[in-house]
Design an enzyme around this catalytic site. Structure first.
Site, PDB file in Angstrom:
ATOM      1  N   CYS A 164       0.825  -1.215   0.000  1.00 29.99           N
ATOM      2  CA  CYS A 164       0.000   0.000   0.000  1.00 29.99           C
ATOM      3  C   CYS A 164       0.857   1.264   0.000  1.00 29.99           C
ATOM      4  O   CYS A 164       0.330   2.381  -0.119  1.00 29.99           O
ATOM      5  CB  CYS A 164      -0.883   0.003   1.249  1.00 29.99           C
ATOM      6  N   CYS A 186      -1.908  -5.324   6.292  1.00 29.76           N
ATOM      7  CA  CYS A 186      -1.316  -4.509   7.362  1.00 29.76           C
ATOM      8  C   CYS A 186      -0.670  -5.430   8.403  1.00 29.76           C
ATOM      9  O   CYS A 186       0.411  -5.114   8.919  1.00 29.76           O
ATOM     10  CB  CYS A 186      -2.362  -3.613   8.017  1.00 29.76           C
ATOM     11  N   CYS A 242      -1.960   3.043   8.269  1.00 24.76           N
ATOM     12  CA  CYS A 242      -3.348   3.184   8.720  1.00 24.76           C
ATOM     13  C   CYS A 242      -3.517   2.766  10.184  1.00 24.76           C
ATOM     14  O   CYS A 242      -2.575   2.257  10.807  1.00 24.76           O
ATOM     15  CB  CYS A 242      -4.214   2.284   7.849  1.00 24.76           C
ATOM     16  N   ASP A 269       2.710   2.178   2.611  1.00 22.81           N
ATOM     17  CA  ASP A 269       2.972   2.572   3.996  1.00 22.81           C
ATOM     18  C   ASP A 269       4.189   1.826   4.532  1.00 22.81           C
ATOM     19  O   ASP A 269       4.518   0.737   4.072  1.00 22.81           O
ATOM     20  CB  ASP A 269       1.752   2.262   4.877  1.00 22.81           C
TER      21      ASP A 269
HETATM   22 FE1  FES Z   1      -1.089   0.544   4.497  1.00 25.79          FE
HETATM   23 FE2  FES Z   1      -2.670  -0.512   6.420  1.00 25.79          FE
HETATM   24  S1  FES Z   1      -3.270   0.399   4.528  1.00 25.79           S
HETATM   25  S2  FES Z   1      -0.522  -0.445   6.337  1.00 25.79           S
END
Ligand code: FES
Length: 157
Positions: A59, A133, A89, A61
């Site tokens: 994602c 995640c 998130c 992140d």
């Molecule tokens: Fe990227 Fe949860 S959406 S870590």
């Protein structure tokens, strides 16, 4: 309208929006996930970590994990502290918090056996779109354990 009542109207609006968001979140996430996301444990960094890793998930992140390991006398090396940071998130905050709690007190060998399903089971599950995640948190843990292996010159698995 006076400045004061405009402010209180605005405060009321913000409060209503917050309540709506929290209500929606309660429909999607378990109570445990919300608790870990709002009050995560072990957030931060360690000075001179024994093992460290930062991994970017699909994602985009990022999650970082620092480990402090105490060399075992006779037994295996033990993780005595663990911290995480994420720019991801709410679910990634909950997963990072759970992973850091799961590894504390474990040997390196035991920590390598922690899988994303262990994180999901502590949280009581996550929506399909947030499974990655928990995978990100566990992938980061494994990378930090591998970093420890290479820094210490020990091949533990
Ligand atoms: Fe990227 Fe949860 S959406 S870590």
């Amino acid at each position: 309208m006076t400045e004061k009542s405009e402010t209180s109207d605005f405060d009321e609006l913000v409060k209503n929006i917050e309540e709506e968001i929290q209500e929606e979140a309660r429909e999607i996430y378990t109570e445990k996930t919300l608790e870990e996301a709002y009050n995560p444990k072990n957030v931060g960094e360690l000075e001179k970590p024994s093992g460290a890793a930062r991994v970017t998930g699909p994602c985009g992140d990022t999650l970082q994990i620092h480990l402090k390991v105490e060399e075992g006398v006779g037994g295996g090396d033990k993780i005595i502290d663990c911290k995480f940071i994420t720019d991801g998130c709410g679910a990634s905050i909950a997963c990072g918090s759970v992973v850091t709690e799961l590894v504390k007190g474990k040997t390196i060998e035991e920590a390598f056996r922690i899988g994303y399903k262990d994180v999901l089971s502590v949280l009581g599950g996550l929506p399909e779109e947030n499974i990655h995640c928990s995978v990100l948190a566990v992938d980061t843990l494994r990378a930090a354990l591998e970093d420890y292996e290479s820094k210490s010159g020990k091949r533990i698995r």
